[in-house]
Design a protein around this motif. Structure first.
Motif, PDB file in Angstrom:
ATOM      1  N   LYS A 333     -16.560  13.759  29.626  1.00  0.00           N
ATOM      2  CA  LYS A 333     -15.703  12.609  29.899  1.00  0.00           C
ATOM      3  C   LYS A 333     -16.087  11.435  29.012  1.00  0.00           C
ATOM      4  O   LYS A 333     -15.210  10.731  28.493  1.00  0.00           O
ATOM      5  N   ASN A 334     -17.373  11.215  28.834  1.00  0.00           N
ATOM      6  CA  ASN A 334     -17.810  10.141  27.947  1.00  0.00           C
ATOM      7  C   ASN A 334     -17.305  10.361  26.527  1.00  0.00           C
ATOM      8  O   ASN A 334     -16.856   9.427  25.850  1.00  0.00           O
ATOM      9  N   GLN A 335     -17.385  11.611  26.060  1.00  0.00           N
ATOM     10  CA  GLN A 335     -16.922  11.937  24.714  1.00  0.00           C
ATOM     11  C   GLN A 335     -15.427  11.679  24.573  1.00  0.00           C
ATOM     12  O   GLN A 335     -14.977  11.119  23.568  1.00  0.00           O
ATOM     13  N   GLN A 336     -14.666  12.071  25.590  1.00  0.00           N
ATOM     14  CA  GLN A 336     -13.223  11.869  25.539  1.00  0.00           C
ATOM     15  C   GLN A 336     -12.872  10.381  25.527  1.00  0.00           C
ATOM     16  O   GLN A 336     -12.042   9.928  24.746  1.00  0.00           O
ATOM     17  N   GLN A 337     -13.536   9.590  26.357  1.00  0.00           N
ATOM     18  CA  GLN A 337     -13.272   8.161  26.407  1.00  0.00           C
ATOM     19  C   GLN A 337     -13.698   7.459  25.126  1.00  0.00           C
ATOM     20  O   GLN A 337     -12.986   6.584  24.610  1.00  0.00           O
ATOM     21  N   THR A 338     -14.852   7.847  24.598  1.00  0.00           N
ATOM     22  CA  THR A 338     -15.326   7.255  23.351  1.00  0.00           C
ATOM     23  C   THR A 338     -14.383   7.589  22.203  1.00  0.00           C
ATOM     24  O   THR A 338     -14.044   6.731  21.379  1.00  0.00           O
ATOM     25  N   SER A 339     -13.932   8.844  22.151  1.00  0.00           N
ATOM     26  CA  SER A 339     -13.003   9.246  21.101  1.00  0.00           C
ATOM     27  C   SER A 339     -11.679   8.502  21.214  1.00  0.00           C
ATOM     28  O   SER A 339     -11.067   8.148  20.203  1.00  0.00           O
ATOM     29  N   SER A 340     -11.219   8.248  22.448  1.00  0.00           N
ATOM     30  CA  SER A 340      -9.980   7.496  22.651  1.00  0.00           C
ATOM     31  C   SER A 340     -10.076   6.103  22.047  1.00  0.00           C
ATOM     32  O   SER A 340      -9.150   5.628  21.379  1.00  0.00           O
ATOM     33  N   LEU A 341     -11.208   5.443  22.284  1.00  0.00           N
ATOM     34  CA  LEU A 341     -11.388   4.117  21.699  1.00  0.00           C
ATOM     35  C   LEU A 341     -11.479   4.175  20.182  1.00  0.00           C
ATOM     36  O   LEU A 341     -10.968   3.295  19.480  1.00  0.00           O
ATOM     37  N   LYS A 342     -12.101   5.220  19.676  1.00  0.00           N
ATOM     38  CA  LYS A 342     -12.193   5.362  18.216  1.00  0.00           C
ATOM     39  C   LYS A 342     -10.820   5.594  17.595  1.00  0.00           C
ATOM     40  O   LYS A 342     -10.551   5.136  16.477  1.00  0.00           O
ATOM     41  N   HIS A 344      -8.004   4.300  18.718  1.00  0.00           N
ATOM     42  CA  HIS A 344      -7.366   2.982  18.677  1.00  0.00           C
ATOM     43  C   HIS A 344      -7.999   2.114  17.586  1.00  0.00           C
ATOM     44  O   HIS A 344      -7.291   1.382  16.877  1.00  0.00           O
ATOM     45  N   GLN A 345      -9.307   2.202  17.446  1.00  0.00           N
ATOM     46  CA  GLN A 345      -9.970   1.422  16.408  1.00  0.00           C
ATOM     47  C   GLN A 345      -9.562   1.866  15.008  1.00  0.00           C
ATOM     48  O   GLN A 345      -9.431   1.046  14.099  1.00  0.00           O
ATOM     49  N   ALA A 346      -9.365   3.189  14.845  1.00  0.00           N
ATOM     50  CA  ALA A 346      -8.915   3.688  13.543  1.00  0.00           C
ATOM     51  C   ALA A 346      -7.546   3.107  13.203  1.00  0.00           C
ATOM     52  O   ALA A 346      -7.275   2.748  12.045  1.00  0.00           O
ATOM     53  N   CYS A 347      -6.669   3.001  14.205  1.00  0.00           N
ATOM     54  CA  CYS A 347      -5.357   2.404  13.979  1.00  0.00           C
ATOM     55  C   CYS A 347      -5.470   0.909  13.696  1.00  0.00           C
ATOM     56  O   CYS A 347      -4.668   0.337  12.962  1.00  0.00           O
ATOM     57  N   ALA A 348      -6.465   0.264  14.303  1.00  0.00           N
ATOM     58  CA  ALA A 348      -6.631  -1.183  14.149  1.00  0.00           C
ATOM     59  C   ALA A 348      -7.541  -1.548  12.982  1.00  0.00           C
ATOM     60  O   ALA A 348      -7.796  -2.723  12.746  1.00  0.00           O
ATOM     61  N   GLY A 349      -8.060  -0.538  12.274  1.00  0.00           N
ATOM     62  CA  GLY A 349      -8.947  -0.813  11.159  1.00  0.00           C
ATOM     63  C   GLY A 349     -10.312  -1.303  11.570  1.00  0.00           C
ATOM     64  O   GLY A 349     -10.988  -1.998  10.810  1.00  0.00           O
ATOM     65  N   GLU A 350     -10.767  -0.937  12.775  1.00  0.00           N
ATOM     66  CA  GLU A 350     -12.031  -1.453  13.292  1.00  0.00           C
ATOM     67  C   GLU A 350     -13.070  -0.362  13.484  1.00  0.00           C
ATOM     68  O   GLU A 350     -14.104  -0.584  14.097  1.00  0.00           O
ATOM     69  N   GLU A 351     -12.829   0.819  12.969  1.00  0.00           N
ATOM     70  CA  GLU A 351     -13.671   1.975  13.294  1.00  0.00           C
ATOM     71  C   GLU A 351     -15.135   1.760  12.909  1.00  0.00           C
ATOM     72  O   GLU A 351     -16.038   1.970  13.706  1.00  0.00           O
ATOM     73  N   ARG A 352     -15.400   1.287  11.688  1.00  0.00           N
ATOM     74  CA  ARG A 352     -16.780   1.137  11.244  1.00  0.00           C
ATOM     75  C   ARG A 352     -17.497   0.027  12.003  1.00  0.00           C
ATOM     76  O   ARG A 352     -18.656   0.134  12.356  1.00  0.00           O
ATOM     77  N   ARG A 353     -16.776  -1.049  12.257  1.00  0.00           N
ATOM     78  CA  ARG A 353     -17.426  -2.214  12.842  1.00  0.00           C
ATOM     79  C   ARG A 353     -17.855  -1.977  14.278  1.00  0.00           C
ATOM     80  O   ARG A 353     -18.864  -2.502  14.725  1.00  0.00           O
TER      81      ARG A 353
END
Length: 397
Positions: A333-342, A344-353
């Motif tokens: 579940k943690n992996q799924q939730q973390t990946s979900s945020l990643k 959204h961050q990839a779409c927002a250009g925030e993945e690395r930060r």
């Protein structure tokens, strides 16, 4: 067991196919009824939104064909030329087709008018004008494996989106790898709206169909001691164990492949073999994005493990309680939730930060082992064994 695996259950490809004329195509384009799914190097364009109650949701970001292609080519005249029934081959090379229920783009015709997929290097230039499925959404090209890991396997609508994206990547990769004839070396052209290709040499005319790379994946069971064999490859994440697996060789049956791979990898002979299920797997290497995983239970007749170090780093017998604890870990579940945020961050250009802060937040006491998540057929082979008795497994035959 879930009703179908990740990447299976595609709601589109099961619909009836029909060939349409250029007039039908132009009429649909004029009416704005034609849409495309852009992909960039195998990454589908998706739209992601954060939900008020927490979490994230994503959907494929289908785009209007006229607007999308107009931006790519620069003029309506080029769009009309591209839509012509007899399209120039060199232009078609940059826009290969995928067979979807309502839209198949090929070099010479289009059928099923709603949706198609294309892969092109020019997509970055369109980022200012994407159509969004959600208001207040972010849009971007996101890695298919990350989308898979972010998807709740009980969320049927998102699973269907994932299966469409997987089909798109697999077919586009196949088109890219099949641009030349293996018999005479001439270029090939797309036929039947991308369902096959054909050699352009009038003498050869060899037909090429999308290839599948079938893989057997098996859970080897000691029914007397209630144990299973799990193995580790060197590329696995720390603590991860999984089922044995291997490609099927020419002239070999599925059952023969199960026996051979088990013998080669761990030196164990198996007798009874029980089919479980199968799963498309388009997230392998780009050279093999049309894998089909075929899952089995295999009952051992010998029990001494001799690991082939060229195939596996380690393999050993595991008891039911240890495997059950691994399956109950909150890590999935943690992996799924973390990946979900990643996502959204990839779409927002925030993945690395922001990725490092997410990983720190999710740090918990880790179990001694875990197995692949619910997106993989290995998880369901293992969980079926843990949850069901041997007689239940045999009743599936």
């Amino acid at each position: 067991m879930i009703s179908h695996h990740a990447f299976a259950g595609n709601p589109i490809i099961s619909e009836k196919r029909a060939n349409l004329s250029s007039a039908d195509l132009n009429e649909a384009e004029s009416a704005g009824a034609l849409h495309v799914l852009p992909l960039l190097e195998g990454k589908p364009l998706i739209s992601s939104v954060l939900l008020p109650e927490g979490g994230q949701k994503w959907r494929l970001a289908w785009q209007n064909f006229g607007a999308c292609h107009n931006a790519l080519i620069g003029s309506q005249q080029a769009v009309n030329a591209f839509l012509a029934e007899q399209q120039a081959q060199e232009e078609g090379e940059n826009h290969v087709s995928v067979d979807f229920s309502h839209g198949i783009l090929s070099h010479d015709r289009l059928v099923h008018l709603d949706k198609i997929a294309l892969d092109t290097k020019w997509m970055q230039g369109l980022s200012k004008a994407w159509e969004l499925p959600f208001s207040d959404a972010r849009v971007g090209f996101v890695d298919l494996r990350l989308l898979m890991m972010s998807t709740d396997c009980l969320d049927k609508p998102t699973l269907e989106e994932l299966s469409i994206a997987g089909c798109a990547r697999a077919m586009l990769d196949w088109h890219t790898q099949s641009r030349f004839c293996g018999r005479c070396g001439n270029s090939t052209v797309s036929k039947e709206a991308g369902r096959r290709r054909q050699c352009s040499n009038e003498i050869c005319k060899k037909k090429l169909y999308p290839r599948l790379d079938p893989v057997v994946i098996m859970l080897v069971i000691d029914k007397e001691k209630d144990l299973v064999v799990l193995g580790r490859q060197s590329r696995f994440a720390p603590r991860m164990w999984s089922c044995l697996a291997g490609f099927i060789e020419p002239g070999e049956s599925l059952e023969e492949a199960v026996r051979r791979e088990t013998r080669e990898e761990v030196g164990i002979e198996v007798g009874e073999i029980v089919y479980h299920s199968s799963q498309p797997w388009p997230v392998g290497p780009s050279s093999m994005s049309c894998q089909l995983m075929v899952g089995f239970f295999a009952f051992a007749t010998t029990f001494d493990i001799r690991v082939d170090k060229k195939e596996l780093e380690e393999a050993k017998w595991h008891n039911r309680e240890d495997v059950k604890r691994a399956l109950s870990s909150i890590e999935y579940k943690n992996q799924q939730q973390t990946s979900s945020l990643k996502v959204h961050q990839a779409c927002a250009g925030e993945e690395r930060r922001r990725s490092s802060s997410i990983e720190a937040r999710d740090a918990v006491e880790l179990p001694p082992m875990f197995v692949p998540g619910p997106y993989a057929i290995a998880h369901h082979l293992i969980s079926s064994w843990v949850a069901n008795g041997l007689e239940t497994l045999r009743s599936r035959v």
